[in-house]
Design a protein around this motif. Structure first.
Motif, short mmCIF file in Angstrom:
data_model
loop_
_atom_site.label_atom_id
_atom_site.label_comp_id
_atom_site.label_asym_id
_atom_site.label_seq_id
_atom_site.Cartn_x
_atom_site.Cartn_y
_atom_site.Cartn_z
N SER A 77 -9.44 -4.50 -0.73
CA SER A 77 -9.00 -4.76 -2.11
C SER A 77 -8.14 -3.61 -2.58
CB SER A 77 -10.21 -4.91 -3.04
OG SER A 77 -11.03 -5.98 -2.65
N CYS A 78 -7.18 -3.95 -3.42
CA CYS A 78 -6.30 -2.95 -4.04
C CYS A 78 -6.20 -3.29 -5.52
CB CYS A 78 -4.93 -2.95 -3.38
SG CYS A 78 -3.70 -1.93 -4.21
N VAL A 79 -6.74 -2.44 -6.35
CA VAL A 79 -6.64 -2.62 -7.80
C VAL A 79 -5.49 -1.78 -8.32
CG1 VAL A 79 -7.82 -2.43 -10.01
CG2 VAL A 79 -9.12 -3.03 -7.96
N ALA A 80 -4.56 -2.43 -9.02
CA ALA A 80 -3.33 -1.77 -9.44
C ALA A 80 -3.28 -1.64 -10.97
CB ALA A 80 -2.12 -2.57 -8.96
N SER A 81 -2.58 -0.62 -11.42
CA SER A 81 -2.40 -0.43 -12.86
C SER A 81 -1.15 0.41 -13.10
CB SER A 81 -3.62 0.27 -13.47
OG SER A 81 -3.82 1.53 -12.90
N GLY A 82 -0.64 0.35 -14.32
CA GLY A 82 0.46 1.20 -14.71
C GLY A 82 1.85 0.62 -14.52
N PHE A 83 1.94 -0.64 -14.16
CA PHE A 83 3.24 -1.29 -14.02
C PHE A 83 3.05 -2.79 -14.24
CE2 PHE A 83 2.67 -3.24 -9.80
CZ PHE A 83 1.56 -2.55 -9.35
N THR A 84 4.17 -3.51 -14.27
CA THR A 84 4.12 -4.95 -14.50
C THR A 84 3.67 -5.65 -13.23
OG1 THR A 84 5.91 -4.75 -16.11
CG2 THR A 84 5.40 -6.95 -15.30
N PHE A 85 2.38 -5.89 -13.13
CA PHE A 85 1.81 -6.39 -11.89
C PHE A 85 2.38 -7.73 -11.49
CE2 PHE A 85 -1.43 -6.47 -8.66
CZ PHE A 85 -1.66 -7.81 -8.45
N ASP A 86 2.55 -8.64 -12.46
CA ASP A 86 2.91 -10.02 -12.11
C ASP A 86 4.40 -10.22 -11.90
OD1 ASP A 86 2.48 -11.40 -15.48
OD2 ASP A 86 3.70 -9.77 -14.69
N ASP A 87 5.13 -9.16 -11.70
CA ASP A 87 6.54 -9.26 -11.33
C ASP A 87 6.88 -8.13 -10.37
OD1 ASP A 87 9.77 -9.17 -13.03
OD2 ASP A 87 9.12 -10.18 -11.19
N SER A 88 6.18 -8.10 -9.28
CA SER A 88 6.35 -6.99 -8.33
C SER A 88 6.09 -7.48 -6.91
CB SER A 88 5.39 -5.85 -8.70
OG SER A 88 4.05 -6.28 -8.56
N VAL A 89 6.31 -6.59 -6.00
CA VAL A 89 5.90 -6.80 -4.61
C VAL A 89 4.91 -5.70 -4.26
CG1 VAL A 89 6.60 -6.98 -2.19
CG2 VAL A 89 8.13 -7.79 -4.01
N ILE A 90 3.80 -6.08 -3.72
CA ILE A 90 2.78 -5.11 -3.32
C ILE A 90 2.47 -5.37 -1.86
CG2 ILE A 90 0.43 -4.31 -3.72
CD1 ILE A 90 0.73 -5.25 -6.61
N GLY A 91 2.33 -4.31 -1.13
CA GLY A 91 2.12 -4.46 0.30
C GLY A 91 1.00 -3.60 0.84
N TRP A 92 0.58 -3.95 2.03
CA TRP A 92 -0.39 -3.16 2.78
C TRP A 92 0.31 -2.57 4.00
CZ3 TRP A 92 -5.34 -2.06 1.37
CH2 TRP A 92 -5.90 -2.84 0.35
N PHE A 93 0.07 -1.30 4.22
CA PHE A 93 0.56 -0.60 5.38
C PHE A 93 -0.65 0.00 6.09
CE2 PHE A 93 5.16 -0.33 4.44
CZ PHE A 93 5.16 -0.78 3.13
N ARG A 94 -0.46 0.40 7.32
CA ARG A 94 -1.53 1.09 8.03
C ARG A 94 -0.92 2.18 8.90
NH1 ARG A 94 -3.51 -3.66 12.26
NH2 ARG A 94 -1.68 -3.62 13.65
N GLN A 95 -1.73 3.18 9.17
CA GLN A 95 -1.31 4.26 10.05
C GLN A 95 -2.49 4.71 10.89
OE1 GLN A 95 0.70 7.57 8.18
NE2 GLN A 95 1.73 8.04 10.11
N ALA A 96 -2.30 4.63 12.18
CA ALA A 96 -3.31 5.09 13.13
C ALA A 96 -2.95 6.50 13.59
CB ALA A 96 -3.36 4.15 14.33
N PRO A 97 -3.91 7.27 14.04
CA PRO A 97 -3.63 8.64 14.50
C PRO A 97 -2.56 8.65 15.58
CG PRO A 97 -5.98 8.31 14.30
CD PRO A 97 -5.35 6.97 14.11
N GLY A 98 -1.54 9.48 15.38
CA GLY A 98 -0.49 9.62 16.37
C GLY A 98 0.53 8.51 16.37
#
Length: 131
Positions: free
Chosen positions: A20-41
């Motif tokens: 889950s990602c709870v967002a605040s501080g911007f216009t949530f319903d007119d944006s793009v939100i994404g998930w990224f990941r980073q593994a060691p190395g």
């Protein structure tokens, strides 16, 4: 802008998690939100992104297509990532990200854009998949 992730954990191969990602501080319903990941190395990788406006477009990285599902709840200003059929290669820290200056639409170009700007990122949540 604030993004707070939760839901990571340790599972065995084939298991599932919901981030889950709870967002605040911007216009949530007119944006793009994404998930990224980073593994060691490894380099940071775009996993999935979603347009939270009426367009509703979603986009997935090739490595997670068919296994992960992104969704949003505008009333809760939250974005979710369901991870199914997890593999050891999915082990990484998963981050939620956005940049109100670059709303655009969910797609590969948005991932490329976030890679080139500072953006706003959550603190990350660890996902560990054991074999």
């Amino acid at each position: 802008v604030q993004l707070v992730e939760s839901g990571g954990g340790s599972v065995q191969t084939g298991g599932s998690l919901i981030l889950s990602c709870v967002a605040s501080g911007f216009t949530f319903d007119d944006s793009v939100i994404g998930w990224f990941r980073q593994a060691p190395g490894k380099e940071r990788e775009g996993v999935a992104c979603i347009s939270t406006n009426d367009d509703g477009r979603v986009y997935y990285g090739d490595s997670v297509k068919g296994r992960f599902t992104i969704s949003s709840d505008n009333a809760k200003t939250s974005v979710y990532l369901r991870l199914n059929n997890l593999k050891p290669d999915d082990t990484a820290v998963y981050y939620c990200a956005t940049d109100p200056l670059y709303p655009g639409f969910a797609g590969p170009l948005w991932f490329e854009t976030l890679a080139g700007v500072a953006g706003y990122w959550g603190q990350g949540t660890q996902v560990t998949v054991s074999s």
